[in-house]
Design a protein around this motif. Structure first.
Motif, PDB file in Angstrom:
ATOM      1  N   THR A 344       0.765  -1.283   0.063  1.00 36.08           N
ATOM      2  CA  THR A 344      -0.151  -0.098  -0.058  1.00 36.08           C
ATOM      3  C   THR A 344       0.890   1.205  -0.089  1.00 36.08           C
ATOM      4  O   THR A 344       1.787   1.266   0.767  1.00 36.08           O
ATOM      5  N   PRO A 345       0.830   2.087  -1.005  1.00 35.42           N
ATOM      6  CA  PRO A 345       1.577   3.531  -0.888  1.00 35.42           C
ATOM      7  C   PRO A 345       1.262   4.292   0.305  1.00 35.42           C
ATOM      8  O   PRO A 345       0.156   4.050   0.822  1.00 35.42           O
ATOM      9  N   GLN A 346       2.433   4.532   0.863  1.00 39.07           N
ATOM     10  CA  GLN A 346       2.337   5.348   2.181  1.00 39.07           C
ATOM     11  C   GLN A 346       2.089   6.753   2.085  1.00 39.07           C
ATOM     12  O   GLN A 346       1.921   7.583   2.855  1.00 39.07           O
ATOM     13  N   VAL A 347       2.252   7.337   0.808  1.00 36.32           N
ATOM     14  CA  VAL A 347       2.130   8.821   0.539  1.00 36.32           C
ATOM     15  C   VAL A 347       0.860   8.876  -0.504  1.00 36.32           C
ATOM     16  O   VAL A 347       0.992   8.086  -1.503  1.00 36.32           O
ATOM     17  N   LEU A 348      -0.121   9.891  -0.195  1.00 39.17           N
ATOM     18  CA  LEU A 348      -0.968  10.133  -1.164  1.00 39.17           C
ATOM     19  C   LEU A 348      -0.918  11.601  -1.603  1.00 39.17           C
ATOM     20  O   LEU A 348      -1.127  12.426  -0.691  1.00 39.17           O
TER      21      LEU A 348
END
Length: 1584
Positions: A344-348
């Motif tokens: 899961t990407p940690q930065v959006l």
């Protein structure tokens, strides 16, 4: 914690020092042993005495390119903590937020680890309350066997009955909630520690009652409506337990605040009981109510106090999305936050053009997360607040917000910043992130609590220019350096939501598998239009004339811009114009311009403003609108309505003095804060700011920010005139540093209104943004003529904005320069600048000392002193030694170790230095504050540092054979070390374009590196036949110049690497440093041969004769940017300035360093010189003052280390020998010189001895000779005695005056016949002889040696009388014989003194211990009852010969090594000589008097009536401080940390201290403290 004891390496430069000179160390000198038999000798005494010591304690540089070595620290730092393998934490616990589905009760299985941790913490945290009983040792087992506690409690007093009652329901409690079990164990541990504390603990009777009550009825705990109440009881229980577990910290905090501990304890317990009463009643009523759990964390609050955070940058609920809008997007983001899936990407990154609704989404998510109990923080950038540099505070601010969310984070953050004030203020983004965010939040996971940490950074594009956010973007991108290495992973539990416009710099860098980009510009138009339609229908729901058709029509026109929709709704609902109703406005909008983005927004802005300011009213209204909006937009930070109005009331023109609310009231749809006088007014949307300031877009409504700058300048000055005052925050106590005033932030906020704070910080910005005008200049003139100037500095210090004053004053100086009628104002500005640069650290530490410690010590002829000192009568008064003018030395910075290299940033604001402890330190040039923690990464000494031309990078070269590149702002290493050299890297330089690094090494090569990639260009440049010590690059970047131990200078082509021409030869010893003139026409080199040479770059010819004047090797050189002057630093401890053309020394040598001056550099503007030294200091010198002095005051005292002292038999005179090559004779009463300096030795005088009749003196020197002098005339009595082959370290004269005994580095003792000059030598020692003594009967000689032994010889037979005396574990540095010839006393580098039986050679008793560094000198009183010792720890001690006990505390006053002591025949006076170039005479009887609290104990003058008045308030109940001498920074501090005053040691290095009878030095300082207002009466210092 485990500890290890380490004996510090003798290679450390600050430990093994030859008298008054340099250390014999692992190549710490400007040179190391030549590998090719170079003829150059090592500099000074360090190399002369290197010999066997160097061979014994160092490994060859050739053999080991990366030798082991210990970090340099003070000689007393022998204990080094090793972190335990098991980390112990003391964090507050929280109940698990997920209750059991069956009963609402938290299951113990999920929290056993946390419970056991709490119990362990309790045992640790209660250690300070009392003795640890056996029961606590088994605390960890209590969680499994709570009933067993009862038996232990039975043995305690009746005061524990309530606890025992509480314990009777232990089984039930444990079944109910595991945290209660943890709390019970903590309470039980506490009750066994201390009866007094236990008595107060029993007042928590409500805990017993609550748990008894809730366990009476099993069904009660199963009622779902009671779960919330129960959770609060559990939480309050843990807060009670946490209070007890950390009671010692809280108690210390109360004591620091001057509060009564027991009263505060009782009050806290009462507050807990009140909450528990309320909760228990709710159980009885079976009704949950809103009761706030009392959380007591005063100790944490004190630790977090002073943490600089941004204000108004957090969550704003009013900006949230309308309910039922943006549902798909919000749900998507919420699912992303909660996702635990791998990958899961940690930065959006939520991007979109202006008006797309990014902010609304961010604030909605923040609100949702907090309401759901999440741990998170939100930081919003605002373009109107760019002056506050929010990017430097972003993670500090978010850390505080996270701490407010969670007590575990709160305690971890408090621990992280405890005793680390620099971390609370650091602008270092990476350090903030790692130590304030990642570290504390990781504690949540370590507690077994799984929860995401949400960080929201909103409107990053409004931070300022692209470089302002570069570090944040790099961090979010996971790339902490510029190399091509893999991204650095962010913590797994982190979710970072970032919003911004899709700017190029963000888009180019923010990418990678851990970054997800959601563009609102790409969101389905159908979805967006539906959301906008819902939004519009909600905003217009009160207007029943509209329906879905109208709403849809507006939504279709919006182009997806929520901001346009908001403005349109506000416009339609507007009532500013009669006859233009909602439907007409609706039609007006729909038929208006059709466009996209900016066009739509601009059209709406113009409609709204036209509606407010109709065409027919514009002639009168537009100037008012422009003035107010100009004020709002030109303000360096947003101000509330009340502050804006307060500023306008001080405008120069009465026409502009009107209430701001008249103008901004109708602009509520465009501006925030229009209805609240305390909310900062700013454009609601950045696009409105852009519209107003672009005349092509705004037309009639264009606002020129520059037009109001003059009014703001006038207003700022007048606001300060009316608002500033003495002691503005009512600080009660001058003893406290600002950091110990816990409510200081509150006081500042309440006492310094917004408009005054703003004016203090930004008046200079507005003045300099205005064209020069005399009226404004007169206002500035008045500012510098009044006490307002001091009040301004006080306010800035309290607001922690003092560093900004330097930039303000520098701008004012430039603004007013060139206007002759205001020359005196320019002088006032310069004087104030110097005052701030000198005293900034003092004022920032404790603001009352602006008046108590800064103003009184300003030079008598300085404008600050002349103008204001007389108005502060109750401050320290200098009665002797007050300097008249600002001295050339501006400030002293204390480094962590020996300084090898200093460099200045291109803007002159930062100093970087390379140190012996393998680190680089960076300092603020003006305030002297460390800008970040030391840069760590090298594994060897850092020999060289340099700044890149843009100031963004620091390059360093090290003993570890590598070159490193660092980010100058964050301190982070950029990429991997540059490897290629096979030996020490001694010098680095950076090309003018910043693209290349050049390094010179002991491997005899030069390498060129690519700054970005770290790759080496081509092959190494070879040609030198010995170490390359220095490299430089020409200003055009085309040539490299190098200097080497082979005594040659070479010039190389940067591109080809070819050598140009033949080597430059002329120096007769090693070349230590080189530089190139700014115009590239000449090279300057300095050498171990003590000379400076100037060479023609093109021809290689030397210009004229060598520049001579230094008396030691010249190790560093720099050139002023105008190319006319050279600065050099030398082993002789001085700095000199030279005229390039004439070769003449300008002014006089700059003195102050007490060791080798290893590096010099010059500020870009040529106003200051910076030097670094082996004395572990960096010193800043005022070049203007140096150039302005044409004469030199007569120097009365020694100018070099005082290596030896002796007292005449009649006790009337002192004889001293010094590194300045002279022998001096002084009157012991007055300190006056009795004869002119006795000259004859060619090098340092290392030892002197008086003849028994007091008429002659014998001296031994580093020039290998012994000389005899007539004491009355200073004439030589006989020819020089020369037979030793090395330095003469010690001399003594026989009682019959027939013989001289000498000890030498040549490992021999020689006995000389005074009449004939003949000598015989005594052999036996295997290392240098450091000390010799002759017995009073003239029959015996005693010697002390570096071989760690003491020899005893028969003077007549020349035989050894016994085996060497062994016992010392390090060099024997001094020996003395008792008058009765029964005892020998010895001092050693092992820090001890030993007493030996002369007859048996056996030691008598245990070693005398007390010194914290080597004992360099010992003497015995004439009655044989006292021993006197002097040490590298800078103290003189007196000991009882019989008992071995110290007589009183040590004498303190010297600021460097004490090399020699002597005691008068009557035993009343001690004389000491030190490396600090001074001689001190001490009053032995003072040691007896100081045991009482007599006023003279706090006297810094020869006159006892000058003693500190009301000294008891400073000393309080403590014992008198050791000697009340200033510490390293100049502060006089009590053992408890109370601050009395700070003496500026940079120009008052010699201070009379208690116990001092006389100081022989230039301008010794004496103070009259008899009228000083201090402590709680300090405010009386001002005579109002």
């Amino acid at each position: 914690m485990r500890w290890r004891w380490s004996k510090q390496s003798h290679s450390e430069p600050h430990l093994v020092q030859e008298r008054g000179r340099s250390p014999a160390s692992q190549d710490l000198s400007p040179l190391s042993p030549s590998g090719n038999g170079s003829t150059g000798r090592p500099p000074g005494l360090v190399r002369k005495l290197a010999g066997k010591m160097a061979m014994r304690f160092t490994r060859s540089a050739r053999q080991s390119p990366n030798p082991e070595h210990t970090a340099a620290g003070s000689s007393s730092q022998d204990i080094q903590p090793i972190q335990s393998t098991e980390e112990v934490t003391t964090s507050t616990l929280e109940p698990n937020p997920e209750p059991s589905s069956n009963s609402g009760i938290v299951e113990p299985s999920s929290t056993n680890k946390v419970v056991n941790k709490a119990i362990a913490n309790a045992s640790k945290g209660l250690a300070d309350i009392g003795q640890v009983p056996t029961i606590v040792q088994h605390a960890s087992s209590m969680s499994a066997d709570i009933p067993s506690v009862s038996g232990a409690i039975d043995t305690f007093s009746v005061f524990l009955k309530s606890l025992k009652a509480f314990n009777t329901v232990a089984n039930e409690i444990a079944n109910i909630h595991p945290y209660a079990k943890a709390a019970l164990s903590i309470f039980t541990c506490a009750s066994t520690r201390n009866s007094t504390f236990a008595l107060r603990l029993t007042k928590l009777y409500r805990l017993s009652e609550v748990y008894t009550f809730i366990t009476e009825d099993e069904e009660l705990t199963k009622i779902q409506s009671m779960v919330a109440v129960y959770e609060k009881i559990a939480q309050q229980t843990l807060e009670c337990a946490d209070f007890i577990s950390h009671y010692s910290e809280t108690k210390s905090a109360w004591m620091r605040l001057g509060k009564h501990v027991f009263d505060e304890t009782d009050a806290t317990i009462r507050s807990y009981n009140n909450v528990l009463d309320s909760l228990m009643q709710q159980f009885r009523d079976k009704a949950a109510r809103d009761t706030v759990v009392i959380v007591h964390h005063i100790a944490d609050s004190l630790d977090l106090f002073g943490m600089e955070c941004a204000t108004g940058a957090g969550l704003n609920p009013s900006k949230c999305c309308l309910p039922d809008t943006r549902q798909d997007l919000l749900k998507d983001i919420q699912n992303w936050i909660r996702s635990t899936e791998a990958g899961t990407p940690q930065v959006l990154w939520l991007s979109g053009t202006a008006g797309k609704g990014k902010s609304a989404v961010a604030h909605t998510i923040a609100k949702w997360h907090i309401e759901n109990g999440g741990v998170g923080a939100c930081f919003c950038f605002d373009r109107t607040q760019q002056a506050s540099r929010g990017q430097d505070k972003v993670f500090r601010t978010m850390a505080r917000d996270l701490a407010d969310c969670n007590p575990i984070v709160r305690r971890a953050l408090a621990q992280a910043v405890r005793d680390r004030d620099g971390l609370k203020r650091t602008p270092d983004i990476m350090k903030q992130w790692q130590e304030l965010i990642v570290g504390p939040t990781n504690m949540i996971a370590s507690k077994g609590i799984a929860a995401p940490v949400l960080m929201i950074i909103e409107a990053l594009d409004e931070s300022g220019e692209a470089d302002s956010r570069e570090q944040i973007i790099r961090l979010l991108a996971g790339r902490l350096n510029t190399s091509n290495s893999q991204p650095v992973e962010l913590p797994a539990n982190f979710r970072i939501l970032l919003t911004s416009r899709p700017l190029k710099d963000i888009h180019n860098k923010l990418h990678g598998p851990h970054v997800r980009n959601v563009s609102l510009d790409g969101v389905s138009s159908v979805s967006t239009e539906l959301d906008i339609q819902r939004y519009i229908s909600h905003k217009l729901e009160d207007l029943h004339i509209f329906n879905d058709v109208h709403f849809k029509k507006l939504a279709l026109k919006s182009d997806g811009l929520f901001e346009w929709a908001r403005l349109t709704c506000d416009y339609i609902k507007g009532t500013n114009r009669i006859g233009l109703g909602p439907i007409e406005r609706f039609n007006d909008v729909c038929t208006g311009i059709s466009g996209t983005g900016t066009q739509l927004l601009d059209d709406m802005y113009e409609r709204i403003l036209t509606d407010i300011i109709p065409v027919k009213e514009r002639r009168q209204a537009i100037p008012v609108f422009r003035s107010v909006m100009g004020q709002i937009l030109a303000s360096s930070e947003p101000l509330p309505m009340s502050a804006l109005t307060a500023m306008r009331r001080n405008f120069s023109s009465a026409q502009g003095r009107y209430e701001v609310d008249w103008v901004v009231g109708p602009l509520s749809s465009l501006l925030s804060g229009t209805t609240d006088p305390h909310t900062p007014i700013r454009p609601l949307h950045a696009s409105f700011y852009d519209f107003l300031t672009d005349e092509s877009r705004s037309g009639h409504f264009f606002v020129d920010r520059s037009s109001v700058q003059g009014d703001l300048a006038f207003a700022s000055l007048r606001v300060m005139e009316r608002g500033l005052r003495f002691n503005i925050c009512s600080l009660e106590n001058s003893y406290l540093p600002n950091s110990s005033v816990p409510d200081l932030e509150k006081r500042v906020k309440e006492s310094i209104p917004v408009e005054l704070s703003y004016s203090c910080r930004f008046w200079g910005t507005h003045v300099t943004a205005t064209s020069f005008e005399s009226l404004l200049a007169k206002e500035v003139e008045a500012f510098f003529d009044e006490e307002r100037l001091l009040w301004w500095l006080e306010a800035l210090a309290l607001m922690k904005s003092l560093s900004g004053s330097v930039a303000t004053l520098s701008c004012i100086a430039n603004w007013i320069s060139g206007h002759g009628e205001f020359t005196h104002v320019s002088e006032a500005v310069r004087d104030t600048l110097r005052f701030i640069r000198t005293f900034a650290s003092t004022i920032l530490r404790s603001t009352p000392h602006l008046y108590l410690s800064a103003l009184p010590f300003a030079p008598t002829q300085s404008r600050m002193f002349r103008k204001f000192a007389s108005k502060f009568g109750c401050t320290p008064r200098i009665v002797a030694g007050h300097v008249e003018n600002w001295p050339e030395m501006e400030k002293i910075l204390h480094a962590n170790g020996v300084v090898f290299s200093v460099a200045l940033s291109p803007d002159g604001k930062c100093i970087a230095c390379g140190l012996v402890d393998c680190t680089i330190q960076v300092w603020d040039m003006d305030t002297g504050e460390a800008l970040c923690a030391p840069l760590r990464g090298h594994t060897g000494h850092v020999w060289s540092v340099a700044f890149s031309p843009d100031g963004r990078r620091i390059v360093s070269g090290s003993w570890d054979c590598t070159v490193r590149v660092w980010d100058a702002k964050t301190g982070e290493a950029l990429g991997s070390p540059l490897k290629g050299h096979t030996d020490f890297v001694r010098s680095v330089a950076i090309s003018p374009d910043g693209r290349r690094i050049v390094s010179g090494s002991h491997d005899r090569t030069i390498r060129v590196w690519d700054m970005e990639t770290g790759e080496a260009f081509g092959s190494p440049l070879k040609g030198h036949t010995d170490y390359v010590r220095s490299v430089a690059i020409s200003s055009d970047g085309r040539r490299i110049v190098s200097g080497s131990d082979d005594m040659m200078i070479r010039v190389w082509d940067m591109e080809t690497g070819d050598a140009l021409g033949t080597p430059l030869q002329g120096h007769t010893a090693l070349i230590l440093s080189i530089t190139i003139s700014p115009d590239g026409k000449y090279i300057v080199s300095v050498s171990y041969d003590k000379t400076i040479r100037v060479w023609d770059m093109e021809t290689g010819e030397a210009f004229g004769a060598p520049l001579q004047g230094h008396t030691g090797s010249v190790g560093s050189v720099a050139i002023f940017l105008d190319g006319t002057r050279i600065v050099s630093g030398s082993e002789d401890q001085t700095i000199r300035v030279w005229d390039v053309k004439t070769g003449v020394a300008l002014g006089f040598p700059l003195q102050g360093h007490s060791h080798y001056v290893s590096s010099v550099t010059i500020s870009p503007d040529g106003s200051r010189i910076v030097s670094g030294s082996w004395d572990k200091t960096i010193r800043v010198w005022d070049a203007d003052i140096i150039m302005g002095k044409t004469s030199v005051a007569t120097l009365e005292s020694h100018t070099g280390s005082v290596n030896s002292v002796a007292i005449s038999p009649d006790g009337c005179s002192i004889v001293s020998g010094s590194n300045d090559t002279t022998v001096r004779v002084w009157d012991i009463e007055t300190g006056k010189a009795l004869v002119a300096p006795i000259r004859g030795h060619a090098e340092s005088v290392l030892s002197v001895a008086m003849s028994p009749d007091g008429k002659g003196v014998v001296s031994g020197s580093a020039d290998k000779s012994i000389r005899m002098w007539n004491l009355e005339t200073g004439d030589v009595l006989a020819v020089s005695l020369e037979a030793h082959t090395s330095d003469v370290l010690s001399v003594a004269i026989s009682p019959d005056r027939n013989s001289i005994v000498s000890g030498s580095s040549d490992e021999t003792i020689r006995v000389w016949d005074i009449e004939t000059g003949e000598a015989y030598h005594l052999s036996g020692h295997s290392d240098r002889i450091w000390s010799v003594a002759i017995s009073s009967d003239g029959n015996r000689i005693v010697s002390g040696s570096f071989d760690k032994t003491i020899g005893v010889w028969d003077m007549v037979t020349r035989n050894v009388l016994c085996a060497p005396l062994q016992g010392h574990t390090d060099y024997v540095l001094s020996v003395a014989i008792s008058p009765d010839v029964c005892h020998i006393v010895s001092g050693s580098l092992d820090k001890t003194i030993r007493v030996w039986d002369m007859g048996t050679g056996k030691p008598l008793g245990a070693p005398l211990e007390g010194h914290t560094a080597g004992v360099n000198t010992v003497a015995i009183s004439s009655d044989g009852n006292r021993i006197v010792s002097g040490s590298t720890d800078q103290t003189v001690r007196v000991w009882d010969m019989k008992t071995g006990k110290a007589v009183g505390p040590p004498f303190r006053g010297h600021t460097a090594v004490v090399w020699s002591v002597a005691i008068s025949r009557d035993g009343k006076r001690i004389v000491s000589g030190s490396e600090d170039t001074t001689i001190r005479v001490w009053d032995v009887e003072f040691l007896g008097r100081r045991q009482s609290f007599e006023a003279p104990a706090m006297c810094f003058s020869l006159n006892p009536i000058h003693a500190l008045c009301s000294a008891s308030s400073f000393l309080q109940d403590s014992k008198i401080p050791a000697s009340s001498s200033p510490n390293e920074e100049g502060w006089i501090v009590s053992p408890e940390g109370r601050l009395l005053l700070c003496i500026p040691l940079n120009f008052h290095p010699v201070v009379y201290t208690p116990g001092t009878m006389l100081v022989i030095a230039n301008n010794p300082l004496q103070l009259d403290l008899s009228c000083v207002a201090h402590g709680t009466s300090w405010h009386q210092c001002w005579e109002q």
